[in-house]
Structures are given as C-alpha cells and as structure tokens.
Scaffold this active site. Structure first.
Site, PDB file in Angstrom:
ATOM      1  N   ASP A 113      28.704 -36.784   6.978  1.00  0.00           N
ATOM      2  CA  ASP A 113      28.154 -38.040   7.500  1.00  0.00           C
ATOM      3  C   ASP A 113      26.748 -38.197   6.952  1.00  0.00           C
ATOM      4  O   ASP A 113      25.900 -37.310   7.108  1.00  0.00           O
ATOM      5  CB  ASP A 113      28.129 -38.031   9.026  1.00  0.00           C
ATOM      6  N   ASP A 131      29.899 -44.559   6.614  1.00  0.00           N
ATOM      7  CA  ASP A 131      29.210 -43.579   5.767  1.00  0.00           C
ATOM      8  C   ASP A 131      29.763 -42.173   5.994  1.00  0.00           C
ATOM      9  O   ASP A 131      29.067 -41.176   5.802  1.00  0.00           O
ATOM     10  CB  ASP A 131      27.709 -43.606   6.052  1.00  0.00           C
TER      11      ASP A 131
END
Length: 673
Positions: free
Chosen positions: A297, A340
């Site tokens: 992440d 993301d």
C-alpha cells in the site's frame, strides 16, 4: 480463384438444365418410339401381308395353276398397293420337284438376307424402306404335293418391301407413350431439382448449422465457418458470419482482458490474482514447496491526488508499476487490487527469500524519484508479507494475513515491512467471521432501524429522533458498535447506511412524523459514493408541510472527516442547498474538533457522551461541556448532549444552556413496527 453463382442464376441454370434434359429425353424417346414402330408395327403388317400372299399362292397351287399363273397373282398383289412390292422365291427343294426359276436361283445365291431366310430365319430390315422376309415352313399338308420335302423344311421365302411412312401408329399407342413420357419427365425434373437444391442449398445450410452449434457448445470463438458451396449468397453468409465472429472474438478478448487486467496499469486485477493464487496453492500442495505473497500500500498517496490532481496520481501509479515490474522475476505475478494497493505472488519462494525481494522493492521505490509536473517526488510504501502455509492454507487466510501485515507496517511508521503473527491471524479469523455474519444479515434483510428520541433540554418537549442501525439475530438485536468497525473495514458500511436511510425515511412517512427532525449516521464513503441526495430529495417532495426544523440531518464523525476535508466541505455545501442539515458527531473526542467548527458549515454539534455522562460528578467534564457548548453556539451551532442518563445530568445541561439532549434518561433506542 473460385467462382460463385447466385440463387437466381442457380434457379435459371436448373430450369434450363431441366428443359434441355427433357428435350434430350423426348428426342431419345422419339427415336425409341420410331424404332419400336419399325420393329413391332412393321413386323406385324409385313407378316400379315406375307401371310395373305402365301394363302393366295397356296390356293392357286391347290388348283394346279402353273408358274405363270402364280406370277400373275403376285403381279396383281403388287398393283393393289403401288408402294408395296411382294416377291416369292422357291427353295431348292421346290425347284428340284417343280423346276427351277433362274431369277429365284440368282437371288437365292447372291442375296444374303434371302440366304438366311431360306434357312428358316424371319428377317425384318431397313430404315427408310422396310424389308420383311417370311420363310414358308413345310407342314403336314405341304407333304401331299411336295413329296420330296419333310415337315420343317423351307419351301420358299416371301419377300415384302414397303416404305416407312406407310406405317400407322395407333391412337392408344400414342396416348400410352405420351403418358409414360410425361411421368418419366416429371420424375426427372423433380429429381434434378431435389439433388441440385440439396447439394447447393440444403447441405451447406445443414453444415452451417452444425458449425454454429459446435461453436456454441465449445464456446470456441476462434473457430470459423467454411462451407463447401458455389452459391454466392451462401458464401456471403459465410463471410458475414465469420466477420461477425471476428468482431465477437475481438470484443470477447477485450472483455476478457478487462476482466483480467487493470485498465490503468495493465496489471492483473484482484480476481485474476486470486486465480493465480489458487493455482499456486494446488501446485504447492502437489510438490510440497512454500511460496510468499506480498501486500503493498503506497504511503500518503492521497496527498498526491489532493495536491497534484487525479491525473498525476494515475501517472504515479504507472511509474510505480514500472518500478515494481522491472525488479521482479518473469514468473512473479504483480497485480493491482485497487486504488494504491498492489499485490505480488512469488512462486516457490519461502519467507527468507521473499523478504529479500520485498526489501529490494522497498529500497528501489524509495530511491527512485518520480517526475510530476514541475516537481519531483519520492514515494514509499508499506509492505505486508505472508508465507504459505505458515500464514494460511487457503486464499482467504493468505490474503487476510498479508493485508493485516501491511496494516501493521503502516502503524509501525510506514515505509516498512511486516509479517502477520498468530495474534494477527486470530484477529483476521474473527473479522472474517463477523464479515460473514454481516453479509448474511444484509442478504436476509435483517438490518433494522431503531430510533432514540431527542428532546428540548429547557422545555422537555420532543424534538426528533436519531435513527440507529441494529442487526436482528433471532429474538435479539445487536447494536451498531459491535460491528461498525468490521463493516467499514470490509466495505459493508455504505450498504448498511443505504438500508437504514431507506427504511428510516419510509418509517417517517408511514408514521406521519413530518414535524420531527430525523438524524442519520452516514459514513463519508457513503456520502461520496451513494445516491442519498436523490433519496432524501424525493422524501422531501412527499412532505406535505416541510419546514426548516423538520428535515433530515446527517451526522459526520470526526475520525472520518479528517480523511477528505475539502471534498466533504463541497458535499455539505451542495446538500445544504436542498435542505439537508449536518451535525458533527462525538464532538470533543479528537484534537481537531474546534478546527472543524471553522471549516464545516454544520447546523448541530453533538457533544461526545464520554464528557456528558459524568458532568454531575466530574468538574473537568462539566467544564469541557460548558466550553464546547459556548463555542458551538458562538459559531451559530445548536448543541445536542448525548448519554444523558439521569435527572441530575439534565439539570446541569439546563444550567449550561445546551439545546437538546438524548440518552437512557429519556428512553432506550427502540424498534417501531
């Protein structure tokens, strides 16, 4: 190049072919009829004539007439039918007994047909002129005069000649011949049509249908139709169908790619990544080896979107994809799970080797500057690592384990690598259990709205209701606090919000509580992604007496507001234009509460119940509540005190000047059927 014909041409060719065939058959049949007339009719007529001539000669011979008399009879017979000629020739047997005739001997020795007839052969010959030779066979009566002959010998030959045009065909023969020809012609025509159409039309269509069924049954979009035909229309059908298959295959491949790939980065998506993960688990079981998965992440990626815009954020994701992709093996699987968040599958890679790969990715990402507009940024990420089978033996446990490890890395300060331990696994199992419970509750429509009354502090009159979410589990109801965090982490919060808002508004309409304000708790994710504005607007349109004090209020939690301040400000501004008001919930529980009073145009401030419930015994809490109420009212906000559980607390709130109150002192949340 193969040439093709059209159906119009096919029909024309078939008709012409049929016509030519019928003419040919008619011509051949005419020849056959003519031949039959010659063979049958001529033979019959000539035999009759020969028999009549023989009987006439025989009668004369019985009377003892001489050769001149017999020749005179033959001459008279020839005069009866000028075009017919009749001659009689003696055999050697007759000539030896009654004398030779030189003409007969000459013909008997030089005419092949007469020679054959003298041997007892009946002969019919000729095309334009019919010649019939009838041998006279000796019978018992003939022996009386012809003493040198025996029964069966040939006494002579009667030679009859006449032209073909003298033959007459009977009417019945003509009719029968025509009927036979018509029947035969009809059969031939239909046979030609059947076989031609079957070969050129029916068989290609059957082949076409068979190929289509095969394509459908095998779902083989790469297969193409190839028909054995010379018909242009059939070939056009083949070409058009193959072009359609080309388009379908291209569309199918694009859909397949979209279903397997992330549209932005071209990486595999979550669904495809889970397929690879499932395959790797089976392979690892079969070959008894370990493998590792990574959950990644990006740190502070939201800052990039907010600062540089989403287009720049997309560019960053592509750059990150390039950095990760160039530092992985060909056999490694890189996927973008969403936003993301990335994932990596490292086949046949135990934890120690997997950790080295993660550290390589982390350091390369940190060390690679990314050009963005007129600036350069460096990016970091948090990495969670899970090993098969230590951190899980199935897809769910491996994904959950690596996900928990990634969150652990974020909590540890970001730009770090973490591995899930046993306690994390137990927590993950509990989350999965609660998530399944929530999923079933939603599917089975067991999310119910409870209401808790809100009263005016000074007058004690009813002001409105806060609508709360409860889960029906048999005969008991579970409060929101027991599942809200799991719902948010698993993405169920927005669905629960939608259910509660829909049912709450319907309840308000059914009860006719238009004079009461309704408070709803909606997450910021719901506000950004739902159709709640239209839902509330349509509810307002059904309100017979709407007023500023009888609308809908949406409560916002401070811990959620911090994630997207600018976006939330825009939503509040747009929704207030249609009469929706807002309240800051649990105010005072965070350090940024008073900052939000400045930026958020809310109408109500709900004072955190942790301060309210102890104001009767704790001076510090009373001071907090007093100053929160004072500041909120100076900002033009109305205040609502939560957790009011006794009369003494209510009296203190009256003294402080709080506007509204709710809590067990007024009543517990309840389900209204």
């Amino acid at each position: 190049m193969q040439s093709y014909t059209t159906y119009k041409q096919l029909i024309a060719k078939t008709v012409i072919l049929s016509l030519l065939s019928s003419l040919a058959i008619a011509f051949l049949y005419g020849i056959y009829i003519k031949k039959r007339a010659i063979d049958d009719l001529a033979r019959n007529d000539a035999r009759k004539t020969s028999r009549m001539a023989f009987e006439a000669l025989y009668s004369a011979m019985e009377k003892g007439w001489s050769k001149q008399d017999l020749n005179s009879i033959i001459l008279r017979l020839n005069n009866v039918e000028p075009q017919m000629r009749i001659n009689a020739y003696r055999s050697p047997i007759v000539a030896s007994l009654f004398g030779e005739i030189s003409k007969d001997k000459k013909i008997r020795e030089h005419d092949p047909l007469v020679m054959r007839a003298m041997k007892g052969e009946e002969i019919l010959n000729g095309d334009e002129e019919i010649r019939y030779l009838y041998p006279i066979v000796v019978n018992q009566q003939c022996i009386v005069c012809h003493t040198n002959a025996h029964v069966g010998d040939i006494n002579g030959v009667i030679d009859v000649r006449f032209p073909v045009e003298n033959l007459k065909i009977s009417l019945s023969t003509m009719i029968n011949s025509f009927i036979i020809f018509f029947i035969f012609f009809t059969i031939v025509i239909f046979a030609i049509l059947y076989f031609r159409l079957n070969a050129l039309l029916v068989q290609p269509l059957k082949q076409f249908i068979t190929l289509i069924q095969e394509i459908i049954s095998k779902n083989d979009m790469a297969k193409r139709v190839s028909l054995k035909t010379k018909i242009l229309e059939v070939k056009n059908i083949e070409n058009s169908f193959n072009k359609m298959l080309d388009s379908i295959q291209d569309y199918y491949e694009k859909l397949q790619e979209l279903s397997d790939r992330d549209y932005l980065t071209g990486l595999y998506n979550r669904r495809k990544f889970e397929e690879f993960l499932s395959y790797e688990i089976k392979r690892s079981v079969r070959h008894n080896h370990k493998f590792t998965i990574l959950m990644i992440d990006l740190d502070n990626f939201k800052y990039i979107n907010d600062t540089y815009g989403h287009a720049s954020g997309d560019l960053v994701l592509k750059e990150v994809t390039e950095i990760f992709g160039t530092n992985l093996r060909n056999a490694d699987i890189l996927a973008r799970l969403g936003g993301d968040e990335f994932a990596v599958l490292l086949p046949e890679t135990p934890y120690e080797n997997g950790f080295a790969v993660v550290e390589k990715l982390r350091s390369r990402l940190e060390a690679t500057p990314i050009s963005l507009m007129f600036d350069q940024i460096t990016l970091t990420a948090s990495f969670g690592i899970a090993e098969y089978p230590e951190q899980g033996e199935n897809i769910e446990s491996l994904l959950t384990g690596s996900d928990l490890a990634m969150y652990k890395a974020k909590r540890s300060g970001k730009n770090t690598i973490a591995r899930a331990d046993q306690s994390d696994q137990e927590m993950a199992a509990e989350i999965q259990k609660k998530g399944e419970f929530l999923r079933r509750a939603i599917d089975e429509d067991r999310i119910e709205p409870f209401v808790q009354a809100i009263y005016y502090v000074q007058s004690g009159e009813l002001f409105g209701y806060e609508v709360l979410a409860r889960i029906r589990d048999g005969k008991r109801y579970i409060a929101a606090g027991q599942f809200i965090e799991v719902a948010e982490s698993l993405g169920f919060a927005a669905k629960i919000d939608e259910i509660i808002l829909t049912k709450g508004l319907r309840l308000r309409e059914e009860k006719g509580w238009w004079d009461r304000r309704f408070f709803f708790n909606l997450s910021t994710k719901s506000l950004f992604g739902g159709d709640y504005v239209d839902l509330i607007r349509s509810h307002y349109e059904r309100n017979p007496g709407a007023s500023e004090n009888t609308g809908i209020t949406i409560e916002i939690l401070e811990r959620e507001a911090i994630h997207n301040v600018n976006g939330l400000m825009e939503i509040i501004e747009s929704m207030k234009k249609i009469g929706i008001s807002f309240a800051l919930d649990d105010f005072g529980s965070g350090f940024s509460s008073f900052v939000y009073l400045k930026y958020f145009d809310t109408d109500f401030v709900k004072i955190d119940g942790e301060f309210v419930k102890n104001i009767a015994v704790n001076d510090k809490d009373r001071i907090f509540v007093k100053h929160i109420n004072q500041i909120a009212q100076e900002f033009g906000k109305q205040t609502v005190a939560e957790y009011v559980e006794d009369e003494e607390t209510l009296e203190i709130l009256k003294q402080i000047g709080v506007d509204y109150a709710q809590g067990y002192h007024f009543g517990r949340p309840k389900l209204l059927e």
